[in-house]
Design a protein around this motif. Structure first.
Motif, short mmCIF file in Angstrom:
data_model
loop_
_atom_site.label_atom_id
_atom_site.label_comp_id
_atom_site.label_asym_id
_atom_site.label_seq_id
_atom_site.Cartn_x
_atom_site.Cartn_y
_atom_site.Cartn_z
N PHE A 65 4.87 -7.54 11.22
CA PHE A 65 3.67 -7.81 10.45
C PHE A 65 3.53 -6.85 9.27
O PHE A 65 4.04 -5.72 9.31
CB PHE A 65 2.42 -7.71 11.34
N LYS A 66 2.82 -7.31 8.25
CA LYS A 66 2.66 -6.52 7.01
C LYS A 66 1.48 -5.55 7.14
O LYS A 66 0.46 -5.69 6.46
CB LYS A 66 2.46 -7.46 5.82
N HIS A 67 1.64 -4.56 7.99
CA HIS A 67 0.58 -3.56 8.14
C HIS A 67 0.47 -2.66 6.92
O HIS A 67 -0.53 -1.94 6.77
CB HIS A 67 0.85 -2.71 9.38
N ARG A 111 0.81 -1.21 0.00
CA ARG A 111 0.00 0.00 0.00
C ARG A 111 0.85 1.26 0.00
O ARG A 111 0.43 2.30 -0.51
CB ARG A 111 -0.94 -0.01 1.22
N THR A 112 2.05 1.18 0.59
CA THR A 112 2.90 2.36 0.69
C THR A 112 3.84 2.53 -0.49
O THR A 112 4.63 3.47 -0.51
CB THR A 112 3.73 2.28 1.99
N ALA A 113 3.75 1.65 -1.48
CA ALA A 113 4.62 1.79 -2.66
C ALA A 113 4.25 3.04 -3.43
O ALA A 113 3.09 3.44 -3.52
CB ALA A 113 4.48 0.57 -3.56
N LEU A 114 5.26 3.70 -3.99
CA LEU A 114 5.01 4.87 -4.82
C LEU A 114 4.23 4.45 -6.08
O LEU A 114 4.48 3.38 -6.63
CB LEU A 114 6.33 5.51 -5.23
N PRO A 115 3.29 5.29 -6.52
CA PRO A 115 2.51 4.93 -7.71
C PRO A 115 3.37 4.58 -8.91
O PRO A 115 3.06 3.64 -9.66
CB PRO A 115 1.66 6.19 -7.96
#
Length: 399
Positions: A383-385, A174-178
């Motif tokens: 954990f993969k939050h 989710r936090t990856a850059l677009p």
């Protein structure tokens, strides 16, 4: 002015297996609540089990990411860019493309794969027994097993696993850059397109070759075939890998339940354990997202056409109206009616394969490694939050 909660919501410290407490509060307060996404949009959050099934089965809601009001929560991908298969489409196109792969995931076909999956699991456990300890169960077992299975089914060389696993992780983070997510998607689409070219030239006995045959017959474009391949490759290893590792940790933290599973050779108990772990953990926590295409009522609330809906299946699987004492892990529970695989026409096409793999893993791993235990304190597990698929980054164990 009311400040809406930001979705996804944070979990409580020390409760890694439970949905965020705010979700339970919303579920108790009323059937629907407004939440705010990162892009400022404010879709409806559906928290109750019966309402979730109703929404997911309703033809008046759309899974099409291109529709105005779809609760994406992030910058919209460029039009015409690479997509993930058919899951973000509506019927009839969704149904047309989905039918091209359903046969490969039919229960009878999947059951025929069970001996091969058992061999893969046993070989990986043999390697664990022969290798050093402690060991990271994610890297040594949980990730390779479903990767090997889906590679064999699709006809993808397992030697390329580092490439597709790394790009898959970027896509679902989710936090990856677009820009990074788009690049990863393009890389996987190009990779599957190249594979499709090879299958067109030299078909084999695998699912990608079947899709190549449909391309050859004009039933499917090569681009669509590659995108279906991307969907099946990502979903076929990421979700099951995380369920293996997170399920193992949950069992290690519930030793009485682990003993029940470890000491039984009853396939019915193993199957029941799989369903309960799917319900209890529910590893996809961004919610299933839809947009209303007509006015409709959900739980007594009027939803206007164009309004977004997020179905939070993790809290739906903890709804006390559907599951007695829902926060307790009970492997003997009849949990088959959970919504971990969704519901309606978009429910997970690969669920028979996931169930079978988890039955083999959970029915074998703890029996062959009866002294399996954590090699670090539980509070040191990361954990993969930040992911669309929940799990653990590493699981150091010994035995």
């Amino acid at each position: 002015m009311t400040v809406l909660p930001e979705f996804p919501l944070p979990r409580a410290a020390g409760c890694p297996f439970d949905p965020p407490p705010a979700l339970r509060e919303m579920q108790q307060a009323g059937p629907l609540a407004r939440v705010r996404l990162a892009d400022g949009s404010t879709p409806w959050l559906v928290t109750r089990y019966d309402d979730q099934r109703a929404v997911l089965a309703d033809s008046r809601v759309s899974a099409d990411i291109e529709r105005p009001g779809y609760p994406l929560g992030a910058p919209r991908p460029p039009s015409g860019g690479p997509k993930i298969g058919f899951i973000l489409m509506d019927d009839p196109e969704h149904a047309r493309l989905r039918r091209m792969v359903t046969g490969s995931f039919a229960v009878k076909r999947v059951e025929a794969m069970r001996p091969a999956v058992q061999r893969i699991v046993d070989e990986r456990i043999d390697q664990l027994l022969a290798g050093p300890r402690p060991v990271d169960l994610v890297e040594a077992f949980a990730l390779p097993v479903p990767s090997l299975v889906i590679c064999d089914l699709l006809g993808v060389p397992y030697t390329d696993h580092d490439f597709f696993q790394q790009n898959s992780r970027t896509i679902i983070r989710r936090t990856a850059l677009p820009a990074d997510r788009t690049a990863a998607m393009q890389a996987l689409n190009l990779y599957l397109d190249d594979l499709m070219g090879r299958k067109l030239a030299e078909p084999a006995d695998d699912l990608l070759s079947q899709l190549a045959g449909r391309v050859h017959n004009g039933e499917l474009t090569r681009q669509d075939a590659a995108q279906i391949g991307v969907l099946l490759l990502i979903a076929g290893h990421e979700t099951t890998a995380n369920m293996i590792a997170l399920g193992t940790l949950a069992l290690l933290e519930n030793p009485a339940q682990l003993k029940v599973l470890r000491d039984s050779d009853d396939p019915r108990l193993v199957a029941s354990a799989v369903e309960e772990l799917l319900r209890y953990l529910h590893i996809t926590h961004n919610g299933r997202r839809r947009v209303a295409i007509e006015d409709l009522e959900v739980g007594g609330q009027l939803i206007r056409a164009g309004e977004g809906l997020i179905v939070a299946n993790d809290i739906g699987n903890r709804d006390p109206s559907a599951f007695e004492d829902p926060d307790r892990l009970d492997l003997a529970r009849n949990a088959r009616h959970h919504v971990a695989f969704g519901f309606g026409v978009h429910q997970c096409v690969g669920q028979p394969l996931a169930r079978m793999e988890l039955q083999v893993v959970y029915g074998t791993l703890y029996r062959r490694l009866p002294d399996l235990r954590l090699a670090v304190d539980a509070d040191r597990i990361s954990f993969k939050h930040d992911g669309a698929v929940y799990g653990v980054y590493e699981l150091p164990v010994t035995f």
